[in-house]
Design a protein around this motif. Structure first.
Motif, PDB file in Angstrom:
ATOM      1  N   PRO A 183       0.826  -1.213   0.000  1.00 32.25           N
ATOM      2  CA  PRO A 183       0.000   0.000   0.000  1.00 32.25           C
ATOM      3  C   PRO A 183       0.857   1.258   0.000  1.00 32.25           C
ATOM      4  O   PRO A 183       1.934   1.311   0.580  1.00 32.25           O
ATOM      5  N   THR A 184       0.342   2.268  -0.660  1.00 32.06           N
ATOM      6  CA  THR A 184       1.027   3.559  -0.705  1.00 32.06           C
ATOM      7  C   THR A 184       0.624   4.399   0.497  1.00 32.06           C
ATOM      8  O   THR A 184      -0.564   4.694   0.672  1.00 32.06           O
ATOM      9  N   PRO A 185       1.579   4.781   1.335  1.00 32.31           N
ATOM     10  CA  PRO A 185       1.242   5.625   2.492  1.00 32.31           C
ATOM     11  C   PRO A 185       0.609   6.932   2.044  1.00 32.31           C
ATOM     12  O   PRO A 185       0.978   7.508   1.019  1.00 32.31           O
ATOM     13  N   GLY A 186      -0.337   7.399   2.843  1.00 31.59           N
ATOM     14  CA  GLY A 186      -0.989   8.664   2.532  1.00 31.59           C
ATOM     15  C   GLY A 186      -2.199   8.531   1.631  1.00 31.59           C
ATOM     16  O   GLY A 186      -2.963   9.486   1.480  1.00 31.59           O
ATOM     17  N   GLN A 187      -2.361   7.355   1.011  1.00 31.96           N
ATOM     18  CA  GLN A 187      -3.543   7.115   0.187  1.00 31.96           C
ATOM     19  C   GLN A 187      -4.578   6.349   1.004  1.00 31.96           C
ATOM     20  O   GLN A 187      -4.237   5.607   1.925  1.00 31.96           O
ATOM     21  N   SER A 188      -5.836   6.485   0.620  1.00 34.35           N
ATOM     22  CA  SER A 188      -6.914   5.821   1.349  1.00 34.35           C
ATOM     23  C   SER A 188      -6.882   4.322   1.119  1.00 34.35           C
ATOM     24  O   SER A 188      -6.275   3.825   0.158  1.00 34.35           O
ATOM     25  N   ALA A 189      -7.556   3.584   1.995  1.00 35.32           N
ATOM     26  CA  ALA A 189      -7.672   2.136   1.829  1.00 35.32           C
ATOM     27  C   ALA A 189      -8.386   1.818   0.519  1.00 35.32           C
ATOM     28  O   ALA A 189      -8.037   0.845  -0.169  1.00 35.32           O
ATOM     29  N   GLU A 190      -9.361   2.636   0.147  1.00 33.35           N
ATOM     30  CA  GLU A 190     -10.089   2.407  -1.106  1.00 33.35           C
ATOM     31  C   GLU A 190      -9.172   2.595  -2.304  1.00 33.35           C
ATOM     32  O   GLU A 190      -9.178   1.786  -3.238  1.00 33.35           O
ATOM     33  N   TRP A 191      -8.386   3.674  -2.305  1.00 34.97           N
ATOM     34  CA  TRP A 191      -7.441   3.906  -3.399  1.00 34.97           C
ATOM     35  C   TRP A 191      -6.460   2.751  -3.512  1.00 34.97           C
ATOM     36  O   TRP A 191      -6.171   2.269  -4.614  1.00 34.97           O
ATOM     37  N   ASN A 192      -5.918   2.294  -2.396  1.00 34.34           N
ATOM     38  CA  ASN A 192      -4.953   1.192  -2.425  1.00 34.34           C
ATOM     39  C   ASN A 192      -5.588  -0.104  -2.893  1.00 34.34           C
ATOM     40  O   ASN A 192      -4.946  -0.891  -3.602  1.00 34.34           O
ATOM     41  N   ARG A 193      -6.832  -0.353  -2.511  1.00 33.08           N
ATOM     42  CA  ARG A 193      -7.521  -1.544  -3.009  1.00 33.08           C
ATOM     43  C   ARG A 193      -7.673  -1.459  -4.524  1.00 33.08           C
ATOM     44  O   ARG A 193      -7.459  -2.436  -5.243  1.00 33.08           O
ATOM     45  N   GLY A 194      -8.047  -0.294  -5.021  1.00 29.52           N
ATOM     46  CA  GLY A 194      -8.158  -0.118  -6.461  1.00 29.52           C
ATOM     47  C   GLY A 194      -6.834  -0.301  -7.169  1.00 29.52           C
ATOM     48  O   GLY A 194      -6.755  -0.925  -8.231  1.00 29.52           O
ATOM     49  N   ALA A 195      -5.758   0.224  -6.572  1.00 27.87           N
ATOM     50  CA  ALA A 195      -4.430   0.066  -7.164  1.00 27.87           C
ATOM     51  C   ALA A 195      -4.045  -1.402  -7.233  1.00 27.87           C
ATOM     52  O   ALA A 195      -3.476  -1.873  -8.232  1.00 27.87           O
ATOM     53  N   TYR A 196      -4.346  -2.147  -6.184  1.00 26.73           N
ATOM     54  CA  TYR A 196      -4.022  -3.577  -6.148  1.00 26.73           C
ATOM     55  C   TYR A 196      -4.746  -4.326  -7.262  1.00 26.73           C
ATOM     56  O   TYR A 196      -4.158  -5.176  -7.953  1.00 26.73           O
ATOM     57  N   LEU A 197      -6.018  -4.020  -7.461  1.00 28.54           N
ATOM     58  CA  LEU A 197      -6.796  -4.714  -8.483  1.00 28.54           C
ATOM     59  C   LEU A 197      -6.371  -4.312  -9.888  1.00 28.54           C
ATOM     60  O   LEU A 197      -6.250  -5.162 -10.779  1.00 28.54           O
ATOM     61  N   VAL A 198      -6.120  -3.031 -10.109  1.00 27.43           N
ATOM     62  CA  VAL A 198      -5.752  -2.550 -11.440  1.00 27.43           C
ATOM     63  C   VAL A 198      -4.353  -3.011 -11.827  1.00 27.43           C
ATOM     64  O   VAL A 198      -4.122  -3.502 -12.934  1.00 27.43           O
TER      65      VAL A 198
END
Length: 428
Positions: A183-198
């Motif tokens: 996960p990228t620090p400073g980003q929301s859990a939702e943003w990080n979940r999206g990053a993981y899936l994309v």
């Protein structure tokens, strides 16, 4: 007397039935056929693995249409020849029945098969390396729960020297970076979940990043768009609002495009329609929204002033031919001013996919036609008929040119030669 005895027997029978009904209605005493299946820890892992396999779109490559699921055998055309996708059902002899969870994770994470062979690039291990060990184990558990299919894998048909797997060592040195998603620090859990899936399971960069002659891509140019090898569709840039950049889209419209296949801003066709059909429509609303949040946050790379209409570059006779064809064939769905009827019929005015530098996709749509995917939220999509049998190359070029420059659109003219080049690729 006989009637009295009969009445008593009936009452006794009813009492017995009522007692049995009350007994079997008590928790834990329903007959096996009527009890709800218990959701054990193993079942939960398998169900999660099935969901993740959907997110990874594994079925798209590992299944031949109308053949057993995940039994492999599908030909994957590449610039170097055909690759044949392997059987990943749990058959001991021809599938992955003898694989361990460690073997499977090694394949996902490193692109190395159980027998030590380096995998070819059709397997998106450069993206799957970001998948967590827990998710890899869940996918493995799901695959091992399937019915084994005995189907021997076909040998690849690659030209020399590309049939030498040792060449992959150089490619991996240049382009492969191992590592689970963090996960990228400073980003929301939702943003990080999206990053993981994309970036991971969705392996979106496989299409939306240009590849060079070696089949590699630059991380610095990730998601900047490119032609999809051997499919002759252009996957638009996600970092440019002049292509498929989503900076000015609503989150709901992005999510609809991903999960439903249609939205008030656009519609998916071609390879992306297959991704939505096989994969994205099955994701939860929360996961699709997370992907939309991540994609919308992409920094847009447009620095030059926005282009203006290029209608002045089009001869009057070409413009009039294109207009007449549009009015006769297209306006009934897309409107005389190109505004469409969303979400069923996408707008053409102000549509970045129409005005991109490359006209490949609009030419293909006119020639091939197409349907958005039938999805759970849009089971009966509206489609577009093909016009390759009705329009010659000059007419295709004229109508595509018209929609690229009319209504203030900033596309460039299309030539008959460009239409002809794509016509040659139509199946006979």
């Amino acid at each position: 007397m006989r009637k009295s005895v009969l009445a008593v027997l009936v009452l006794v029978a009813l009492a017995v039935i009522a007692a049995l009904a009350l007994h079997f209605m008590r928790p834990g005493v329903l007959p096996a056929t009527a009890q709800q299946p218990q959701l054990t820890a193993t079942t939960q892992i398998i169900n999660r693995g099935e969901y993740l396999a959907r997110a990874g779109d594994c079925v798209a490559c590992h299944t031949v249409p109308n053949r057993p699921v995940f039994a492999g055998g599908r030909a994957m055309a590449t610039p170097f020849g055909n690759l044949y996708v392997p059987n990943i059902t749990p058959d001991d002899d021809t599938g992955i029945g003898l694989w361990t969870a460690d073997d499977f994770y090694r394949t996902m994470h490193l692109g190395v098969s159980k027998d030590g062979k380096l995998l070819y690039l059709a397997m998106p291990f450069a993206s799957y390396t970001q998948v967590t060990r827990a998710d890899s184990d869940a996918i493995y558990a799901y695959l091992m729960s399937l019915t084994p299919v005995r189907l021997k894998n076909r040998e690849h048909e690659l030209r020399f020297p590309f049939n030498n797997r040792d060449l992959l060592i150089s490619w991996r040195t240049l382009y492969f970076r191992e590592g689970e998603f963090t996960p990228t620090p400073g980003q929301s859990a939702e943003w990080n979940r999206g990053a993981y899936l994309v970036k991971g399971l969705g392996h979106c960069a496989m299409c939306h990043t240009a590849v060079n002659m070696l089949g590699g891509s630059s991380e610095s140019k990730a998601f900047e768009g490119g032609m999809i090898p051997n499919q002759n569709w252009y996957a638009p840039s996600l970092t440019s609002n002049r292509e498929a950049g989503l900076g000015d889209w609503k989150i709901a419209d992005i999510a609809d495009l991903l999960q439903v296949g249609v939205s008030h801003r656009g519609t998916v066709y071609g390879p992306m329609a297959e991704v939505v059909y096989n994969s994205l429509q099955y994701l939860t609303d929360d996961d699709v929204r997370a992907m939309a949040v991540y994609l919308k946050a992409f920094p847009q790379m447009d620095t030059a002033p926005p282009p203006t209409s290029q209608a002045r570059l089009v001869g009057p006779e070409v413009m009039e031919t294109g207009r007449k064809i549009y009015v006769a064939q297209c306006a009934i769905c897309h409107g005389t001013e190109g505004r469409g009827q969303t979400p069923s019929y996408p707008p053409l005015a102000g549509n970045q996919s129409i005005t991109m530098a490359t006209p490949v996709n609009p030419i293909r749509m006119v020639l091939n036609g197409g349907y958005p995917p039938g999805t759970k939220k849009n089971p009966r999509p509206h489609g577009m008929p093909p016009y390759s049998h009705m329009l010659n190359d000059d007419e295709v070029a004229a109508v595509v040119t018209y929609i690229r420059v009319a209504w203030g659109n900033s596309g460039t003219p299309v030539t008959p030669a460009q239409a002809n080049e794509l016509r040659k690729l139509l199946p006979e």
